[in-house]
Every structure is written in C-alpha cells, then in structure tokens.
Write a protein that holds these residues in place. Structure first.
Motif, mmCIF file in Angstrom:
data_model
loop_
_atom_site.group_PDB
_atom_site.id
_atom_site.type_symbol
_atom_site.label_atom_id
_atom_site.label_comp_id
_atom_site.label_asym_id
_atom_site.label_seq_id
_atom_site.Cartn_x
_atom_site.Cartn_y
_atom_site.Cartn_z
ATOM 1 N N VAL A 198 0.833 -1.192 0.000
ATOM 2 C CA VAL A 198 0.000 0.000 0.000
ATOM 3 C C VAL A 198 0.868 1.241 0.000
ATOM 4 O O VAL A 198 0.640 2.189 -0.737
ATOM 5 C CB VAL A 198 -0.903 0.031 1.244
ATOM 6 C CG1 VAL A 198 -1.622 1.370 1.346
ATOM 7 C CG2 VAL A 198 -1.894 -1.102 1.208
ATOM 8 N N LEU B 225 3.047 1.630 -3.553
ATOM 9 C CA LEU B 225 2.521 1.539 -4.922
ATOM 10 C C LEU B 225 3.480 0.708 -5.767
ATOM 11 O O LEU B 225 4.066 1.166 -6.716
ATOM 12 C CB LEU B 225 2.370 2.935 -5.521
ATOM 13 C CG LEU B 225 1.295 3.827 -4.930
ATOM 14 C CD1 LEU B 225 1.451 5.249 -5.477
ATOM 15 C CD2 LEU B 225 -0.089 3.316 -5.241
ATOM 16 N N GLY C 164 -4.904 11.133 5.107
ATOM 17 C CA GLY C 164 -5.262 9.861 4.482
ATOM 18 C C GLY C 164 -5.944 10.055 3.140
ATOM 19 O O GLY C 164 -6.526 11.102 2.860
ATOM 20 N N VAL C 165 -5.882 8.990 2.318
ATOM 21 C CA VAL C 165 -6.380 9.090 0.937
ATOM 22 C C VAL C 165 -7.856 9.491 0.914
ATOM 23 O O VAL C 165 -8.269 10.379 0.165
ATOM 24 C CB VAL C 165 -6.174 7.758 0.186
ATOM 25 C CG1 VAL C 165 -6.768 7.826 -1.211
ATOM 26 C CG2 VAL C 165 -4.685 7.422 0.098
ATOM 27 N N MET C 166 -8.663 8.845 1.743
ATOM 28 C CA MET C 166 -10.114 9.119 1.740
ATOM 29 C C MET C 166 -10.378 10.575 2.148
ATOM 30 O O MET C 166 -11.136 11.287 1.481
ATOM 31 C CB MET C 166 -10.800 8.169 2.723
ATOM 32 C CG MET C 166 -12.300 8.273 2.738
ATOM 33 S SD MET C 166 -13.034 7.079 1.637
ATOM 34 C CE MET C 166 -13.048 5.632 2.682
ATOM 35 N N GLY C 167 -9.761 11.006 3.226
ATOM 36 C CA GLY C 167 -9.967 12.371 3.706
ATOM 37 C C GLY C 167 -9.462 13.408 2.712
ATOM 38 O O GLY C 167 -10.090 14.449 2.503
ATOM 39 N N GLY D 295 -2.204 9.280 -3.984
ATOM 40 C CA GLY D 295 -3.289 8.317 -3.797
ATOM 41 C C GLY D 295 -4.629 8.949 -4.117
ATOM 42 O O GLY D 295 -5.426 8.414 -4.902
ATOM 43 N N ASP E 108 -5.141 9.912 -7.749
ATOM 44 C CA ASP E 108 -5.577 8.800 -8.589
ATOM 45 C C ASP E 108 -7.081 8.532 -8.437
ATOM 46 O O ASP E 108 -7.787 8.341 -9.431
ATOM 47 C CB ASP E 108 -4.768 7.544 -8.229
ATOM 48 C CG ASP E 108 -4.976 6.435 -9.240
ATOM 49 O OD1 ASP E 108 -4.924 6.734 -10.453
ATOM 50 O OD2 ASP E 108 -5.198 5.289 -8.828
ATOM 51 N N ARG F 47 -9.614 -4.225 -9.417
ATOM 52 C CA ARG F 47 -8.364 -3.504 -9.639
ATOM 53 C C ARG F 47 -7.882 -3.674 -11.074
ATOM 54 O O ARG F 47 -8.357 -4.526 -11.815
ATOM 55 C CB ARG F 47 -7.297 -4.027 -8.664
ATOM 56 C CG ARG F 47 -7.698 -3.992 -7.199
ATOM 57 C CD ARG F 47 -7.736 -2.582 -6.642
ATOM 58 N NE ARG F 47 -8.191 -2.580 -5.250
ATOM 59 C CZ ARG F 47 -8.248 -1.482 -4.497
ATOM 60 N NH1 ARG F 47 -7.917 -0.299 -5.001
ATOM 61 N NH2 ARG F 47 -8.673 -1.538 -3.254
ATOM 62 N N PHE G 155 -11.802 2.305 -5.345
ATOM 63 C CA PHE G 155 -12.978 2.774 -4.623
ATOM 64 C C PHE G 155 -13.099 4.275 -4.861
ATOM 65 O O PHE G 155 -12.111 5.005 -4.784
ATOM 66 C CB PHE G 155 -12.803 2.483 -3.138
ATOM 67 C CG PHE G 155 -13.992 2.858 -2.302
ATOM 68 C CD1 PHE G 155 -15.063 1.995 -2.185
ATOM 69 C CD2 PHE G 155 -14.037 4.084 -1.643
ATOM 70 C CE1 PHE G 155 -16.172 2.342 -1.413
ATOM 71 C CE2 PHE G 155 -15.142 4.435 -0.869
ATOM 72 C CZ PHE G 155 -16.207 3.550 -0.754
ATOM 73 N N PRO H 176 -14.315 7.498 -3.311
ATOM 74 C CA PRO H 176 -14.814 8.018 -2.033
ATOM 75 C C PRO H 176 -16.038 8.936 -2.173
ATOM 76 O O PRO H 176 -16.932 8.886 -1.331
ATOM 77 C CB PRO H 176 -13.608 8.795 -1.479
ATOM 78 C CG PRO H 176 -12.422 8.104 -2.058
ATOM 79 C CD PRO H 176 -12.853 7.730 -3.452
ATOM 80 N N ASP I 94 -7.757 3.826 4.847
ATOM 81 C CA ASP I 94 -9.218 3.734 4.848
ATOM 82 C C ASP I 94 -9.696 2.445 4.196
ATOM 83 O O ASP I 94 -9.490 2.223 3.000
ATOM 84 C CB ASP I 94 -9.797 4.923 4.102
ATOM 85 C CG ASP I 94 -9.325 6.234 4.707
ATOM 86 O OD1 ASP I 94 -9.628 6.471 5.883
ATOM 87 O OD2 ASP I 94 -8.643 6.996 4.004
ATOM 88 N N VAL J 290 -12.358 -0.058 2.671
ATOM 89 C CA VAL J 290 -13.619 0.138 1.943
ATOM 90 C C VAL J 290 -14.356 -1.173 1.663
ATOM 91 O O VAL J 290 -15.509 -1.161 1.246
ATOM 92 C CB VAL J 290 -13.373 0.886 0.615
ATOM 93 C CG1 VAL J 290 -12.827 2.281 0.902
ATOM 94 C CG2 VAL J 290 -12.407 0.133 -0.290
ATOM 95 N N VAL K 9 -8.507 2.049 0.130
ATOM 96 C CA VAL K 9 -8.737 2.876 -1.052
ATOM 97 C C VAL K 9 -7.742 2.520 -2.158
ATOM 98 O O VAL K 9 -8.082 2.500 -3.323
ATOM 99 C CB VAL K 9 -8.644 4.379 -0.708
ATOM 100 C CG1 VAL K 9 -8.857 5.235 -1.934
ATOM 101 C CG2 VAL K 9 -9.686 4.738 0.338
ATOM 102 N N LYS K 10 -6.517 2.191 -1.784
ATOM 103 C CA LYS K 10 -5.502 1.962 -2.808
ATOM 104 C C LYS K 10 -5.254 0.518 -3.214
ATOM 105 O O LYS K 10 -4.871 0.272 -4.340
ATOM 106 C CB LYS K 10 -4.160 2.568 -2.335
ATOM 107 C CG LYS K 10 -3.935 3.982 -2.778
ATOM 108 C CD LYS K 10 -4.281 4.273 -4.243
ATOM 109 C CE LYS K 10 -3.284 3.708 -5.261
ATOM 110 N NZ LYS K 10 -3.679 4.076 -6.643
ATOM 111 N N ALA K 11 -5.423 -0.431 -2.304
ATOM 112 C CA ALA K 11 -4.960 -1.774 -2.657
ATOM 113 C C ALA K 11 -5.689 -2.862 -1.890
ATOM 114 O O ALA K 11 -6.333 -2.606 -0.877
ATOM 115 C CB ALA K 11 -3.457 -1.884 -2.389
#
Lengths: 392, 124
Positions: free
Chosen positions: A9, A12, A54-57, A245, A248, A319, A340, A342, B33, B35, B58-60
């Motif tokens: 994670v 990447l 974080g990616v989601m936030g 992140g 993307d 993916r 995903f 968000p 996060d 999901v 979210v990424k992997a």
C-alpha cells in the motif's frame, strides 16, 4: 500477510524502483516531509502518496474545498519556432493551429500505428508553445520531439520550475487572493485558459485546468520560490496538501485516463474514447502519426475494443488487470484502472471491452479472486465534472 | 481472556475453543481507509496460513491468512455495510470471523500483547 501488503500500500509497488538512491526529489520534497507525507517512488521521483489526513480524507477535502498537489515530476517544455503550432500538429491529432492565444488543449503524441505515446496539455502562448507531459514519458517525449524538430526551433525543458495543482470548488477563490496581475483575476479565467501572474513575488504561469474533475488551476512556479508559494496557499483555511493516492481516485471518478494504464502505445485515441480531442479539421486532413489508422477507425468504426466505465454491482473493488467476462464466462476485456470512489461511495473502474459490449448498461462480470462478480458498463464521469466555463 | 497476535498483524482471542480473529490497530492504520472486507463462508474449513479473507483499502487489496486452523463458525456481517469499523475499532467491533480451533497448540506460535508491541516497535 498484512505486513507485506502494508508495504504494498505504502509503496505503490508497480512503480517501485529497485534502488531508491537514484530517485529524484521535487523542489517541494522538504515540505512534504515536514507535512508528514509518506514518500514513495513514482516515475523516478520520491513523491507523497498521502499525508496524515489519508487518501479518503484528502479526496473528500478536494471535492469539498481545495487540495494542493505537487506535480513537479511532470515535464514542462517550451517549444519556440516559427509557426510552432503548425509543426506540433505533425505529432499530435489535436487542433492547435486554431487554438487562441493563452488557450490550452488536451492532446496526445501518437505513433505510426495510431497508438498513444503520451497524453499532454498544450498551451499556445504569445511567442511559443508550453507543454505539460507525463513524468514517466517525458524523456521519450522530448527525444521524440527533438528527432522531428526543424532547424531554427528550440526545445527547452523547464527543469527550474515546480508545478503544483490547486483543485476544488474553493481553489480559484483562494488563488485569486494571491495571484497579482493588473488584467487578470484568477477566478475569472475560463476553463482551459492560461495567464502569467505574480504570486508571493514569484513569476508564475497559471492554467485553469487540472486532473481531478474539479475547478482549479495548475501553477508553474520558479523552483526556488515553490516552497514559499505552497506554504502561503496551505496557510489558507480551505487548503490541504493532497498526495498521489487521492489524485488517482479523484481522476478515476472524473473519468480521466492515466497514461500507462488506460492509455498505451497499443490503444488509439478512438479506442480510448478520446475522439472529442481530435478536431473536425484534423479528422478531415490527417497529417499526424498513425492518421490513416485513426481516420479509418473514425469513418468505418471498425475497431475491436473501446474504453468504457465499469461499475461493479457489489462492494468489491475491481483492480487494474481484472478480467472482464460476458455472461458465458468468456473474456471480453480488461480493467485498466479500478478502485474505490470516495465521493461516488462505491467501487469504480474503467477498462477496455470488445466494442459490441461498450454500450452503457451492458451487463458484464468481473473475475475477482476466482469469483465472477456482476457489473455493468457505465458512462463516465462517475461524479459530475465542475469545470469553470464562463459562457456555460 | 488472552489475546494472541501474529507477525502478520492478526489478533485472536479464544473462548471455549472458539477464536475470534481480526487485524490489529497497527495494521488498519498502515492500510488506511478500508472500503471492503471479503470474509470466508461459515462452515468452511481452513488450515493455518491459508488465505481466508481480503481487506481492500482505497488503494490496494491485502490478503489475510488465518493464524489458526479450524472451521469458520461465524463472520462479522456488520463489515459488509460498514467496513470502516476495521479502522475505528480494529481490535473489538471490527473483528472478521470466528473459528473453532482444530489445534489449540497453534496458539503457542503466536505472541502475547507485550511481545507484539515489541515486534511492532522493531518495525519502525
């Protein structure tokens, strides 16, 4: 094996280079570290994949307010020469000759097979063309242009400039507080236009563009002033630093292609559903690499595959590399970007399918970990684009 | 009730021969996060080290390998609607599945809480 996957994670891994010591740093590297960015190898650079938010936030903040992205790894190139707009049309299918001064066009370098070598932004400035190309392709793009460059032309890579993107519904208002120019208000520029302004005493190039589906600007800054400008922008209440992140997931929700994934040398602009980027005159006249193949695809619609949006019906993300199947279980395509969304609130993806399956709402299946999960072809973007258009 | 930990960042508590398994707070924090969680089917039998679940952030996607052998007796259905429970309550409400242990000796290969803390400290 959560441990290995944690590393996956954070790194990447598909972009991971074996030797980190050769990785380049952007002029904002120290700021990323100070902000707690998790630095990962990306296209030869050490880049922040995320910050503590974080990616989601970070994704949600960009859609709600404003996010600041370091995209200094991308190539900034200036081409100067007589009728440079005519010349570059020999390499790209976009209509550049008719582009107005200080306007920007999205186009791509094509190869002799009609495949996409890179996608790029072309700005027509008063005396030259200003290009922004992908980091992973910039060396090849520059070599390609040099190989075709006429005598009397110059090609200059702006290695002394950083590039950042300020994106989100509040981005333009924030930038307008800083961008000084007697004639220009940053928040009144039209989508896909360009201006030169002073920000914190630095001579900046700003473009009302970006790659998140949101309003905003990309800002080219002299490297030695990049940190000052970014600190000033980040000090505004609306602005958070955003990593790769979220960049993307934002571009994927907006239905925008990522080179090397959704676009490759094996896919043509027609197959990639980028026909809108080829102007009417170019479709009639050709005159770019691979024109015969691309124009033939436009006229006869005889291509085998097409890029489409894919929405899984369930909650499991599909993916990149996931096989797309028909109801009989035969493979009809492959996911090229997936994850995903968000803001969308569920899994989103895009990929290539055989053209007979490319109609929205077509039922397909995704082969995820040995299971065949239902999904359907869907229109993109998955969230509405919110670009600023003066006459809209 | 003792909680055991694996080097792969799973935790397990055991009561009357039935273990409750999840991922640790350290793991959820590193994954980011969450999901989607794919859980095993109740009734299926797994050997220690088998892939039993998948966590998607979210990424992997990350595979989870069961730290003990046995039959799955229950899964945490709440994760279907609220996978973020793994982020907020990794070591309680964010549990993944329960398993009837076929060999309680396997617990001896796992760490206790202080051992795991030390292990995590060594990773940083």
């Amino acid at each position: 094996m959560a441990r290995v996957c944690v590393l996956k994670v954070l790194a990447l891994e598909k972009y991971m280079s074996a030797d980190n010591s050769n990785l380049l740093k952007t002029p904002l590297y120290n700021l990323h570290e100070e902000l707690g960015g998790k630095m990962v190898p990306f296209a030869g650079y050490l880049m922040p994949v995320q910050y503590p938010l974080g990616v989601m936030g970070e994704h949600k903040h960009t859609r709600a307010a404003a996010g600041l992205f370091d995209v200094s790894h991308m190539g900034q190139v200036v081409i100067c020469g007589p009728d440079a707009d005519h010349w570059i049309e020999s390499l790209v299918p976009g209509n550049i000759i008719d582009l107005k001064e200080n306007h920007i066009r999205y186009s791509m370098f094509t190869n002799e097979r009609g495949g996409i070598m890179d996608d790029l932004m072309i700005t027509k400035r008063q005396d030259d063309l200003f290009l922004v190309v992908n980091a992973a392709c910039k060396a090849a793009d520059i070599a390609h242009m040099r190989a075709h460059l006429p005598d009397g032309f110059t090609l200059t890579e702006l290695n002394d400039r950083a590039l950042v993107a300020l994106q989100g519904p509040k981005a333009a208002a924030v930038l307008a507080r800083f961008a000084q120019n007697s004639d220009i208000r940053a928040d009144e520029m039209d989508f896909m236009t360009y201006a030169e302004v002073t920000i914190c005493g630095a001579d900046c190039y700003i473009s009302r563009s970006g790659y998140t589906g949101e309003d905003g600007h990309e800002i080219s800054i002299p490297a030695h002033k990049a940190e000052d400008v970014c600190r000033a922008l980040l000090a505004e209440d609306e602005v958070e630093a955003i990593g790769l992140g979220a960049r993307d997931s934002l571009r994927l929700e907006a239905g925008l292609c990522l080179y090397g994934h959704d676009l490759t040398e094996e896919t043509t602009p027609v197959e990639a559903a980028l026909l809108w980027s080829i102007g009417k005159r170019r479709r009639a006249e050709g005159g770019f690499p691979g024109d015969k193949i691309i124009l033939d695809q436009i006229i006869h619609k005889n291509y085998a595959q097409k890029r489409v949006g894919i929405l899984p019906d369930g909650r499991a993300p599909a993916r990149e590399g996931t096989e797309i199947l028909n109801k009989d279980g035969a493979q009809i395509g492959t996911i090229t970007s997936g994850g995903f969304g968000p803001t969308f609130g569920g899994p989103v993806a895009m990929g290539y399918v055989k053209t007979e399956y490319a109609t929205p709402e077509t039922e397909v299946f995704l082969s995820v970990r040995g299971k065949s999960l239902p999904a359907h072809v869907a229109k993109t973007p998955f969230v509405p684009q919110r670009y600023y258009r003066k006459n809209a | 009730m003792t909680t055991y930990f694996s080097e792969e960042h799973e935790w397990i508590t055991v009561e009357d021969g039935v273990g409750t398994v999840g991922i640790t707070d350290y793991a959820q924090n590193a994954l980011g996060d969450i999901v989607f969680v794919e859980l095993p089917e109740v009734g299926n039998s797994y050997d220690k080290g088998d892939e039993i679940a998948v966590v998607e952030s979210v990424k992997a996607a990350s595979e989870i390998y069961t730290p003990v052998s046995g039959d799955v007796t229950a899964i945490n259905d709440a994760l279907e609607d609220e996978p973020a429970l793994v982020n907020s309550l990794a070591q309680s409400d964010g549990w993944f599945y329960q398993v009837k242990l076929s060999d309680t000796d396997e617990l001896d290969d796992l760490m206790d809480e202080s051992g795991y803390k030390e292990f995590v400290a060594g990773l940083e």
